[in-house]
Every structure is written in structure tokens, then in C-alpha cells.
Write a protein that holds these residues in place. Structure first.
Motif, mmCIF file in Angstrom:
data_model
loop_
_atom_site.group_PDB
_atom_site.id
_atom_site.type_symbol
_atom_site.label_atom_id
_atom_site.label_comp_id
_atom_site.label_asym_id
_atom_site.label_seq_id
_atom_site.Cartn_x
_atom_site.Cartn_y
_atom_site.Cartn_z
ATOM 1 N N LEU A 58 0.849 -1.202 0.000
ATOM 2 C CA LEU A 58 0.000 0.000 0.000
ATOM 3 C C LEU A 58 0.880 1.246 0.000
ATOM 4 O O LEU A 58 0.681 2.165 -0.801
ATOM 5 C CB LEU A 58 -0.918 -0.021 1.217
ATOM 6 C CG LEU A 58 -1.825 1.191 1.450
ATOM 7 C CD1 LEU A 58 -3.094 0.758 2.191
ATOM 8 C CD2 LEU A 58 -1.152 2.292 2.264
ATOM 9 N N GLY B 65 -7.575 -5.900 -6.979
ATOM 10 C CA GLY B 65 -7.022 -4.652 -6.468
ATOM 11 C C GLY B 65 -7.139 -3.505 -7.445
ATOM 12 O O GLY B 65 -7.616 -2.413 -7.092
ATOM 13 N N GLY C 121 -10.298 -1.242 -7.121
ATOM 14 C CA GLY C 121 -9.665 0.003 -6.682
ATOM 15 C C GLY C 121 -9.902 1.143 -7.655
ATOM 16 O O GLY C 121 -10.079 2.297 -7.257
ATOM 17 N N TRP D 258 -12.861 3.732 -7.439
ATOM 18 C CA TRP D 258 -12.792 4.979 -6.663
ATOM 19 C C TRP D 258 -12.816 6.187 -7.604
ATOM 20 O O TRP D 258 -13.301 7.258 -7.231
ATOM 21 C CB TRP D 258 -11.536 5.019 -5.799
ATOM 22 C CG TRP D 258 -11.556 4.148 -4.586
ATOM 23 C CD1 TRP D 258 -10.741 3.084 -4.328
ATOM 24 C CD2 TRP D 258 -12.435 4.265 -3.460
ATOM 25 N NE1 TRP D 258 -11.054 2.528 -3.113
ATOM 26 C CE2 TRP D 258 -12.083 3.237 -2.557
ATOM 27 C CE3 TRP D 258 -13.478 5.133 -3.124
ATOM 28 C CZ2 TRP D 258 -12.732 3.057 -1.332
ATOM 29 C CZ3 TRP D 258 -14.123 4.952 -1.898
ATOM 30 C CH2 TRP D 258 -13.766 3.935 -1.030
ATOM 31 N N SER E 92 -5.605 1.148 -2.643
ATOM 32 C CA SER E 92 -6.420 -0.073 -2.665
ATOM 33 C C SER E 92 -5.726 -1.168 -3.468
ATOM 34 O O SER E 92 -5.696 -2.338 -3.055
ATOM 35 C CB SER E 92 -7.794 0.223 -3.264
ATOM 36 O OG SER E 92 -8.478 1.203 -2.512
ATOM 37 N N LEU F 150 -4.486 -4.713 -1.620
ATOM 38 C CA LEU F 150 -5.042 -6.012 -1.986
ATOM 39 C C LEU F 150 -4.004 -6.925 -2.643
ATOM 40 O O LEU F 150 -3.901 -8.114 -2.307
ATOM 41 C CB LEU F 150 -6.240 -5.827 -2.916
ATOM 42 C CG LEU F 150 -7.531 -5.360 -2.238
ATOM 43 C CD1 LEU F 150 -8.618 -5.106 -3.267
ATOM 44 C CD2 LEU F 150 -8.012 -6.380 -1.216
#
Length: 477
Positions: free
Chosen positions: A34, A218, A222, A225, A248, A252
Motif C-alpha cells: 500500500l 485490487g 480500486g 474509486w 487499494s 489487496l
């Protein structure tokens, strides 16, 4: 042996005090990636920027799986380069589809496919790095040649003719390479199946499948968003939806790779030699070698790429073949393979490649941004500002890889050196100059969102390392 001697001997020996839990196996790589992925999109784009999450997650996995130092120094380069290769794929226009309700599902499909390919290739090289010491170098070299040939096949069959195209074909169409990377990874994986033991292939396959799943989920989910931000952004405090996507994706993918490591914790147990070999090359030779690698990657290869651009577009089979060959040679797929072979030949350079070269690109990306430092574009200033901090990091790497707890030290050096560059970029970009009309909650949650995630994540992973020094190997002294 008296009691004092026994105590000293126990302190100096290599031992595992505890085995990390499954949750720790997942969270440590997840938070590491991350942070790394967020930093990648902030202080270093492209494949070289993707070395940041690759190095962080691979060092974390090596600590979790108790990989001995000599092998870890090489394995880290496999993971760093393998993750960075996915940065060759373009996805800016693909994400643009997610802002329009008419094309959101095509954009979601594109990010899911590209994320899955990225996770697959990352997992392939991470798994290969963990078993590399049981594979002949000749086999690895042959596998890399098949990998590069597969890359060209995928480009020519799908990407270049735009058979399946996830970018905008009408507005400055981009050269896609996701199919090239997919074919390359499939070719290497099939070849390895015929050349390595079932146990080693099983380890690689764990990382491939979980990397594929984590990357697809992911990047796919992700990226939504971006859709949320486009539709509801004005009503919410979070202002950087692109970073939400990157955080994100990294979390993941890192978590799935960590779970793959947990699945392999017993498969790979006991397969490494008991005794550890320390880094033995001289301090001076290591620094000089790291300098030459940096010059080759960031100067020679860039000049070669600039030369190829001058002949790009010329007609004829000869120029077309040169363009294709040049595209492969200047791609990070080729450069990453070369870096791995360097580490296989000279393991003491592994951490210099994974940590120092990664940091060096962050400095290059920072200084070349003329929106931040328009007065630093002259060659002398550029050289000084990029090389001096990189030299300091190189010295730290050389120093601490000759001390106990090497993997932990490399991880902390990379985390805090890259985070420091991110903070400098924030200061130079005026991100700490807040709108006077914003409330305290808007400042903390919205304006400082990215800064907070960077700092909190860096502190969390540092705490995981410091608190759990028993994970990872301390070399025998």
C-alpha cells in the motif's frame, strides 16, 4: 563452556524465536505494498517507480519466509524487477473510461485485466526468486529469452493491431503492452514447468495465482474509486481519488501475495542451507559497481532510447525490425532481466539494485519535475542533487548489509528514504498550504489525506519490523 559463553553463543547464533501468524503474513506485505504503490504514483512513475512496491513487498516476504541473507539479496531483485515490469503497461486512458457512466464497465474490465496481468507477472518473479538457488543459471537465462520472445508475440498478435484495446483509439492512442506481458509470463511459466521440480513449481504457482487474483481485484475494484470521485467527490472530504485507487491496489495485491507466502511457509521450510554466507566484497568495490549500474540504467539506456525515437516511424522491414528490437531492449522487461542476472553473478549488489537504484530514480523524478524546481534543470545541479543523496543511501546499504538484521535494515532504509522524498515533493508542491475556508476536519481528512496515509503506513510497517526482529534471518557471525 560456562554460562556466560553459552549466553553469548546463543545471542550470536541464528534462530527463529517465533513464527508469524497468518494475519501478520497478510498484513505486513499488504501495508508495505500500500505504501510502496502510493509512493510509486507520487515520486516515481513508470516501471522504475514500480520498483518501490516491488522491493518493499519482496523484502517483507523474505523476512516472513526466513530466507537466508545471501539468497534474499538475489531474491529481492527478482521481486523488485518482476513487479516493476508491470509498469510498462499504460493505463491512464483506461482509467479515463471510469469517469463516464457510458464506458465505466469497459474501463473496469481494462483495469481488471491489466491488474491481473501485473499481479501474475509480479507473482511469477517473486516465486521464481524464492526458488532460484535450486535452478541452474542456464535455465534462468533460457527462460528469460523465452519471456522476451513471448513479449514480442503478444505485442504483435494483440496489442499493436489493437485486437483488444483498453485505451482511447481516437484521442492520442497509446501503445499497449498488457498482452505482451501476459504472453511473456505464460511462456516463462510453461518453460519452468518442464525444467524445475514439482515442489518448486508449486511455490511459483501459488504466487502466480494469488498475484493474478489480487492484481485483478485490487486494480479493478480500486479503480472504481475514480467513478465514485467523479460522481460524489464534491460531497466527500477525500479529494485524491487517484491515490485511493493506488492504495487499494497495493493493499489487496500485497495481501494476496502475503497469503501466498503463508501457503508456502512449510513447502519451502528446510530447503535453504543452515549456515549463512556474509557479504564479503570490499566496501569500495560495491559502491563503484553500484555507480556503474546506475549510469548504465539511467544514462546509457536513456540515450539509446532517445536514439531509437529518431528512427521511429521510418518505412521498411529493416527499420521496423530495429524498432521492434529497440522496443524490447529499452523496455523494463529486458532491463529487469539484466538486473536479475547481475544479482545472480554478484549477490552483494542485490540490495544496491533494489534499494539504491530505486531511490535514485525517485530523486531523478523529483528534480526533473520543472513545475516544482524550475531552477534546478541545469546539468551540474541535476547531477549533484541526484547523485549526492543516492550516494548516501548507497553507503547506508553497503554499511548495514554487513551488520546484523540486514533485511530489516534494507526495508527501513527504503521506506524512510522514499517517504522523505515524498514529503519534500509535498512541501515543494505547496500541499501544506491549506485553503483558509477549510474546516479542521477538511484539512486533516481531505488536504492531508495522502500525507497521513504515507506517514501512518511507514510507521506501521516500521513497527512491524522493529517489534518482530525474530522474523527474517540474522546472519551467523
Amino acid at each position: 563452556m560456562n554460562a556466560l559463553e553459552a549466553t553469548v553463543a546463543a545471542q550470536r547464533s541464528t534462530s527463529i524465536k517465533h513464527k508469524p501468524s497468518r494475519l501478520f503474513f497478510i498484513l505486513f506485505p499488504a501495508v508495505s505494498m500500500l505504501l510502496g504503490w502510493g509512493l510509486r504514483g507520487f515520486i516515481g512513475g513508470g516501471p522504475y517507480g514500480a520498483m518501490i512496491p516491488g522491493a518493499m513487498v519482496m523484502i517483507a516476504i523474505c523476512m516472513l519466509l526466513d530466507v537466508p541473507l545471501l539468497f534474499a539479496a538475489i531474491a529481492v531483485v527478482f521481486g523488485t524487477a518482476g513487479t516493476a515490469m508491470g509498469g510498462e503497461m499504460t493505463y491512464g486512458q483506461t482509467i479515463g473510461f471510469l469517469r463516464d457512466t457510458d464506458t465505466v464497465w469497459w474501463g473496469f474490465t481494462g483495469t481488471s485485466v491489466k491488474g491481473g496481468v501485473w499481479g501474475l507477472s509480479s507473482g511469477l518473479f517473486i516465486g521464481l526468486g524464492l526458488v532460484h538457488e535450486r535452478i541452474k543459471v542456464k535455465t534462468i537465462i533460457t527462460g528469460f529469452l523465452i519471456f522476451l520472445i513471448g513479449f514480442v508475440i503478444g505485442l504483435k498478435l494483440i496489442n499493436d493491431p489493437k485486437i483488444i484495446y483498453f485505451s482511447d483509439p481516437f484521442n492520442q492512442p497509446r501503445k499497449e503492452s498488457w498482452a505482451g506481458l501476459l504472453f511473456a509470463s505464460a511462456g516463462l511459466l510453461i518453460y519452468l514447468r518442464t525444467k524445475i521440480t514439482a515442489m518448486d513449481f508449486r511455490i511459483i504457482l501459488h504466487f502466480v495465482w494469488y498475484g493474478l487474483l489480487g492484481g485483478a481485484l485490487g486494480f479493478g475494484f480500486g479503480s472504481l474509486w475514480i467513478t465514485v470521485g467523479a460522481k460524489y467527490g464534491a460531497r466527500l472530504l477525500v479529494v485524491d481519488w487517484w491515490k485511493m485507487m493506488e492504495f487499494s491496489f497495493g493493499f489487496l495485491l500485497g495481501g494476496f501475495l502475503g497469503f501466498a507466502a503463508w501457503k508456502c511457509r512449510n513447502i519451502n521450510a528446510g530447503t535453504y542451507p543452515k549456515m549463512e554466507t556474509k557479504i564479503s566484497k570490499s566496501f569500495f568495490i560495491e559502491l563503484i559497481a553500484a555507480l556503474f549500474i546506475g549510469v548504465f540504467i539511467y544514462v546509457v539506456m536513456q540515450l539509446f532510447e532517445s536514439y531509437l525515437e529518431t528512427i521511429n516511424g521510418r518505412n521498411g522491414i529493416f527499420y521496423a525490425s530495429i524498432a521492434t528490437t529497440g522496443r524490447v531492449l529499452t523496455s523494463y522487461l529486458f532491463i529487469g532481466c539484466m538486473l536479475i542476472l547481475i544479482a545472480l553473478c554478484w549477490p552483494y549488489l542485490g540490495f544496491q539494485i533494489a534499494v539504491t537504484l530505486t531511490f535514485c530514480h525517485c530523486m531523478i523524478d523529483l528534480v526533473t519535475d520543472d513545475r516544482l524546481f524550475p531552477g534546478l534543470q541545469s546539468l551540474p545541479l541535476f547531477f549533484i542533487i541526484t547523485t549526492v543523496p543516492s550516494f548516501i543511501v548507497s553507503v547506508l546499504v553497503a554499511l548495514f548489509q554487513r551488520k546484523p538484521f540486514v533485511l530489516q535494515s534494507m526495508f527501513l532504509i527504503l521506506v524512510w528514504s522514499t517517504t522523505a522524498v515524498a514529503v519534500i515533493r509535498m512541501i515543494a508542491g505547496g500541499e501544506f498550504i491549506f485553503n483558509s475556508q477549510h474546516s479542521l476536519s477538511q484539512v486533516i481528512i481531505g488536504d492531508l489525506f495522502v500525507f497521513n496515509v504515507f506517514i501512518i503506513s511507514a510507521i506501521l510497517v516500521s513497527g512491524m519490523v522493529v517489534k518482530n526482529k525474530a522474523i527474517g534471518v540474522r546472519e551467523v557471525v
